[in-house]
Design an enzyme around this catalytic site. Sequence first.
Site, short mmCIF file in Angstrom:
data_model
loop_
_atom_site.label_atom_id
_atom_site.label_comp_id
_atom_site.label_asym_id
_atom_site.label_seq_id
_atom_site.Cartn_x
_atom_site.Cartn_y
_atom_site.Cartn_z
N VAL A 273 0.83 -1.20 0.00
CA VAL A 273 0.00 0.00 0.00
C VAL A 273 0.87 1.26 0.00
CG1 VAL A 273 -1.77 1.30 1.28
CG2 VAL A 273 -1.89 -1.21 1.17
N CYS A 274 1.97 1.23 0.71
CA CYS A 274 2.81 2.41 0.89
C CYS A 274 3.25 3.07 -0.42
CB CYS A 274 4.02 2.09 1.76
SG CYS A 274 3.59 1.46 3.39
N PRO A 275 3.72 2.31 -1.41
CA PRO A 275 4.16 3.01 -2.63
C PRO A 275 3.02 3.70 -3.36
CG PRO A 275 4.26 0.62 -2.93
CD PRO A 275 3.97 0.87 -1.48
#
Length: 180
Positions: free
Chosen positions: A50-52
């Site tokens: 999810v972070c990118p």
Amino acid sequence: MLTIGDTLPDFTVPVQQGVDALPAGETLSQDSFPGKWKVLFYWPKDFTFVCPTEIVGYANLKDDFADRDAVLIGASTDTAHVHLAWRKSDPDLAAADFPWIADNGAVLASALGILDKNEHVAFRATFIIDPDNVIQAVQVNGLNVGRNPAETLRVLDALQTDELCPCNWNKGDDVLKLAA
């Protein structure tokens, strides 16, 4: 957790930016970017799923934030070397040209009160901080739910009006006026 009206705590943390060189002790503090609004957003871990999507989403709006006299500052509890490796592994992250705080000691995340007690990583926390280092908006999501960078930009726009902004207000819309 620090919240609206609180002052950003004093800190000096390692920072990584770009993909051209190994980290060489660069740091960032609460006094970096004087006179600017700051959008500080934490993600839990590098090399995740999810972070990118969030980092790239913020990077795509970097110029819009700059147009509002605001700087983007990303952060996680990873090291500057891990940040560099992640940026080098993905061209979209390499293009995310704003500083990434390497808070691997969780010093700033702890001071902000955004550490997940079980996972020992930062929640997905976003702080909009005014030029006087006063927190004006906070959003915190769990580890599995990504944020909407456009919503952060919308909230920044509303804060900068210093007016009453109704639900779903967008830049250029009418603000609320009190009846006389």
